[in-house]
Design a protein around this motif. Structure first.
Motif, PDB file in Angstrom:
ATOM      1  N   ARG A 253       7.557  -8.980  -6.252  1.00 42.99           N
ATOM      2  CA  ARG A 253       6.804  -9.649  -7.301  1.00 42.99           C
ATOM      3  C   ARG A 253       7.535  -9.589  -8.640  1.00 42.99           C
ATOM      4  NH1 ARG A 253       2.523  -6.248  -5.814  1.00 42.99           N
ATOM      5  NH2 ARG A 253       2.410  -5.539  -7.997  1.00 42.99           N
ATOM      6  N   GLN A 254       7.371 -10.634  -9.435  1.00 45.32           N
ATOM      7  CA  GLN A 254       8.060 -10.730 -10.712  1.00 45.32           C
ATOM      8  C   GLN A 254       7.717  -9.554 -11.618  1.00 45.32           C
ATOM      9  OE1 GLN A 254      10.403 -12.869 -11.368  1.00 45.32           O
ATOM     10  NE2 GLN A 254      10.778 -12.054 -13.420  1.00 45.32           N
ATOM     11  N   GLN A 255       6.448  -9.106 -11.578  1.00 48.42           N
ATOM     12  CA  GLN A 255       6.043  -7.970 -12.418  1.00 48.42           C
ATOM     13  C   GLN A 255       6.844  -6.720 -12.079  1.00 48.42           C
ATOM     14  OE1 GLN A 255       2.221  -6.393 -11.509  1.00 48.42           O
ATOM     15  NE2 GLN A 255       2.168  -4.987 -13.250  1.00 48.42           N
ATOM     16  N   LEU A 256       7.029  -6.488 -10.775  1.00 41.39           N
ATOM     17  CA  LEU A 256       7.774  -5.303 -10.353  1.00 41.39           C
ATOM     18  C   LEU A 256       9.245  -5.416 -10.743  1.00 41.39           C
ATOM     19  CD1 LEU A 256       6.225  -4.661  -6.801  1.00 41.39           C
ATOM     20  CD2 LEU A 256       5.521  -3.740  -9.028  1.00 41.39           C
ATOM     21  N   VAL A 257       9.784  -6.624 -10.621  1.00 43.31           N
ATOM     22  CA  VAL A 257      11.186  -6.845 -11.010  1.00 43.31           C
ATOM     23  C   VAL A 257      11.371  -6.565 -12.495  1.00 43.31           C
ATOM     24  CG1 VAL A 257      13.003  -8.569 -11.249  1.00 43.31           C
ATOM     25  CG2 VAL A 257      11.622  -8.505  -9.168  1.00 43.31           C
TER      26      VAL A 257
ATOM     27  N   ASP B  93       6.829  -4.988  -0.788  1.00 43.54           N
ATOM     28  CA  ASP B  93       7.333  -5.054  -2.158  1.00 43.54           C
ATOM     29  C   ASP B  93       7.106  -3.738  -2.889  1.00 43.54           C
ATOM     30  OD1 ASP B  93       8.229  -7.578  -1.865  1.00 43.54           O
ATOM     31  OD2 ASP B  93       6.733  -8.545  -3.146  1.00 43.54           O
ATOM     32  N   GLU B  94       5.922  -3.157  -2.688  1.00 42.01           N
ATOM     33  CA  GLU B  94       5.595  -1.898  -3.370  1.00 42.01           C
ATOM     34  C   GLU B  94       6.466  -0.749  -2.871  1.00 42.01           C
ATOM     35  OE1 GLU B  94       0.870  -2.784  -4.370  1.00 42.01           O
ATOM     36  OE2 GLU B  94       1.455  -1.868  -2.448  1.00 42.01           O
ATOM     37  N   CYS B  95       6.707  -0.725  -1.560  1.00 39.20           N
ATOM     38  CA  CYS B  95       7.594   0.317  -1.003  1.00 39.20           C
ATOM     39  C   CYS B  95       9.008   0.158  -1.536  1.00 39.20           C
ATOM     40  CB  CYS B  95       7.575   0.245   0.525  1.00 39.20           C
ATOM     41  SG  CYS B  95       5.990   0.703   1.271  1.00 39.20           S
ATOM     42  N   SER B  96       9.485  -1.101  -1.631  1.00 40.52           N
ATOM     43  CA  SER B  96      10.831  -1.340  -2.168  1.00 40.52           C
ATOM     44  C   SER B  96      10.895  -0.958  -3.637  1.00 40.52           C
ATOM     45  CB  SER B  96      11.207  -2.811  -1.997  1.00 40.52           C
ATOM     46  OG  SER B  96      11.236  -3.172  -0.634  1.00 40.52           O
ATOM     47  N   PHE B  97       9.824  -1.250  -4.364  1.00 41.44           N
ATOM     48  CA  PHE B  97       9.754  -0.938  -5.790  1.00 41.44           C
ATOM     49  C   PHE B  97       9.858   0.572  -6.025  1.00 41.44           C
ATOM     50  CE2 PHE B  97       6.820   0.151  -9.366  1.00 41.44           C
ATOM     51  CZ  PHE B  97       7.594  -0.337 -10.415  1.00 41.44           C
TER      52      PHE B  97
ATOM     53  N   GLY C 253       3.201  -0.596 -12.214  1.00 43.84           N
ATOM     54  CA  GLY C 253       3.577  -1.523 -11.148  1.00 43.84           C
ATOM     55  C   GLY C 253       2.641  -1.485  -9.960  1.00 43.84           C
ATOM     56  N   LEU C 254       2.216  -0.274  -9.551  1.00 41.52           N
ATOM     57  CA  LEU C 254       1.339  -0.152  -8.383  1.00 41.52           C
ATOM     58  C   LEU C 254      -0.147  -0.187  -8.757  1.00 41.52           C
ATOM     59  CD1 LEU C 254       3.191   2.608  -6.311  1.00 41.52           C
ATOM     60  CD2 LEU C 254       3.517   0.136  -6.276  1.00 41.52           C
ATOM     61  N   GLU C 255      -0.412  -0.145 -10.070  1.00 47.77           N
ATOM     62  CA  GLU C 255      -1.794  -0.162 -10.574  1.00 47.77           C
ATOM     63  C   GLU C 255      -2.620   0.947  -9.918  1.00 47.77           C
ATOM     64  OE1 GLU C 255      -3.233  -4.087  -9.859  1.00 47.77           O
ATOM     65  OE2 GLU C 255      -1.978  -5.013 -11.420  1.00 47.77           O
ATOM     66  N   ILE C 256      -2.108   2.167 -10.053  1.00 48.06           N
ATOM     67  CA  ILE C 256      -2.774   3.341  -9.491  1.00 48.06           C
ATOM     68  C   ILE C 256      -3.106   4.306 -10.615  1.00 48.06           C
ATOM     69  CG2 ILE C 256      -1.712   3.160  -7.208  1.00 48.06           C
ATOM     70  CD1 ILE C 256       0.373   5.174  -8.089  1.00 48.06           C
ATOM     71  N   GLY C 257      -3.928   5.309 -10.293  1.00 49.14           N
ATOM     72  CA  GLY C 257      -4.376   6.240 -11.320  1.00 49.14           C
ATOM     73  C   GLY C 257      -3.531   7.483 -11.446  1.00 49.14           C
ATOM     74  N   ARG C 258      -2.801   7.839 -10.369  1.00 49.28           N
ATOM     75  CA  ARG C 258      -2.031   9.093 -10.407  1.00 49.28           C
ATOM     76  C   ARG C 258      -0.664   8.879  -9.762  1.00 49.28           C
ATOM     77  NH1 ARG C 258      -4.860  14.152 -10.499  1.00 49.28           N
ATOM     78  NH2 ARG C 258      -3.536  14.916  -8.794  1.00 49.28           N
ATOM     79  N   ALA C 259       0.382   9.485 -10.373  1.00 47.09           N
ATOM     80  CA  ALA C 259       1.735   9.443  -9.804  1.00 47.09           C
ATOM     81  C   ALA C 259       2.482  10.689 -10.270  1.00 47.09           C
ATOM     82  CB  ALA C 259       2.483   8.185 -10.228  1.00 47.09           C
TER      83      ALA C 259
END
Length: 457
Positions: free
Chosen positions: A2-6, A148-152, A37-43
């Protein structure tokens, strides 16, 4: 992708924080990109300890609760299935973290209290080794992780490796600066010692030449440069090699290609150069010190027409007190009419030193001792050969290989100067412009062969 991730990846890759050497800044930059990028709450970033017995949290950003967490530790023995999955060095995509074979062990103690429903863990590899993970935690229910998310997340893990390299380069640069400064101080110190030694050598040469009492050492003065030049030359070469290695390491750093192996090799090389320089400069100083205490008589080194057999007989006659005390018989085989224009003083000193060596080293505790001196002319080759043999105790290979070294002696502390055979070598090769060869075995005596030109230039 996705363009956002790029765009997020591009923003991280060009950020100065990534290559600043401050890995904490890089961690925050990357984790914020993960959260966005993943729109998650914790990383979080988790690294394996050196023993590979636990995984420790470097930094965990919790946007749900506005917290930053560090210093959490998950031991291997408490979560064996999770670590087994990590050991495969694959991405863990837990759609349902409570039931996934890799993450179910966290359900009761970690996932449920924090309302985490799905997890995406990507391995962090550095220098070909898996050193930790990016842990992405989805708040709520199940979640399908896209390719895409895994590649990101995998690309961000690679960028984290770049940040680690920058941190290591920063540390290496600091170590190199310290090593360079230390080496420069050592080089200055050794150079100062070298200059002092050379000044002492120059002063000693002048005193020896000017002093009547030390006139007998005239030839040795000319040989001092050779005696001292070897350790000084080695020290200078070591310093030059160290400088080249520093230049090489600087180039690797500038090109961002310096590896740990290259650094360790470079540091070992620098340490070895310092040791070699230090050892050889000390040796040079010791040579000067020993030389001050040494007095070895030598005759004039003028070219004269000499009847060789009569001259050798005169030398042997002068040594009768020495040869008689060691029960030595000296035989001379030389044509009566052999007359050459040569340097008789050099021949005299060579025979004196060889006979003295035989008596002091070769004939100790032996009887029926014999020395044979023979001279043969070879008009075709324009040389004559002087061969000196004794039937003494001989030499080991180790002693034979060192016997021409200045100040080498097996009678240290009992009056031996260690200069006798060095003088013989210098006289034969310099004053007489010939060559000298030595052959010996234990209990087989010593044979010294000099091949000398009939006409000395």
């Amino acid at each position: 992708m996705r363009q956002q991730l790029v765009q997020l990846l591009y923003g991280v890759s060009i950020s100065s924080d990534l290559d600043s050497g401050n890995v904490e800044l890089a961690e925050r930059l990357i984790l914020n990109a993960v959260l966005d990028g993943l729109e998650i709450g914790r990383a979080g970033i988790w690294l394996l300890n050196e023993e590979n017995t636990a995984i420790e949290c470097r930094l965990l950003l919790d946007r749900e609760n506005g917290k930053e967490i560090q210093m959490l530790v998950l031991p291997r023995d408490a979560y064996p299935d999770y670590f087994k999955a990590l050991d495969t060095q694959r991405t863990i995509t837990a759609v349902n973290a409570h039931t996934d074979p890799a993450t179910y062990e966290f359900s009761e103690s970690y996932l449920t209290p924090l309302n985490i429903g799905a997890m995406l863990d990507a391995p962090i590899r550095y220098k070909g080794k898996m050193i930790g993970i990016f842990c992405c935690e989805h708040i709520g229910g199940e979640r399908e992780w896209t390719e895409d998310e895994c590649s990101f997340i995998g690309a961000l893990a690679d960028l984290y490796g770049r940040a680690l390299s920058a941190q290591e380069n920063e540390r290496i640069n600091a170590e190199l600066e310290r090593a360079n400064l230390h080496l420069e101080h050592r080089v200055v110190e050794r150079t100062r010692t070298l200059e002092k030694t050379l000044n002492e050598l120059t002063e000693m040469q002048e005193k020896l030449i000017e002093s009547e009492k030390m006139a007998s050492l005239g030839n040795l003065v000319a040989g001092i440069a050779h005696e001292v030049n070897t350790p000084i030359g080695i020290a200078v070469t070591a310093n030059s090699s160290a400088k080249d290695k520093l230049t090489e390491l600087d180039k690797l750093i500038s090109a961002n290609t310096l590896t740990k192996h290259a650094l360790l090799e470079g540091m070992n090389h620098l340490n070895e150069c310092i040791k070699i320089s230090f050892t050889n400069l000390e040796r040079a100083a010791k040579l000067i010190s020993d030389f001050k205490q040494t007095a070895v008589d030598q005759s004039s080194l003028n070219l004269l027409e000499t009847q060789i057999k009569a001259y050798l007989e005169n030398i042997v006659h002068s040594l009768v007190p020495l040869t008689r005390s060691h029960n030595v018989t000296v035989n001379i085989d030389c044509a009566d009419d052999l007359t050459l224009i040569t340097v008789p003083g050099a021949l005299s000193q060579i025979i004196l030193n060889l006979v003295n060596n035989s008596c002091v080293h070769g004939f100790i505790g032996k009887e029926h001792n014999v020395i044979d001196i023979s001279v043969h002319l070879d008009d075709e080759k324009g040389i004559y050969t002087l061969c000196y043999k004794d039937n003494g105790c001989g030499m080991t290979d180790e002693v034979m290989h060192k016997v021409f070294e200045p100040f080498f002696t097996t009678k240290r502390g009992t009056g031996g100067s260690g200069l006798g055979m060095s003088i013989v070598y210098n006289l034969a090769t310099q004053a007489l412009q010939g060559e000298i060869n030595l052959a010996s075995q234990p209990n087989q005596g010593v044979s010294v062969t000099l091949k000398l030109p009939i006409n000395i230039a």
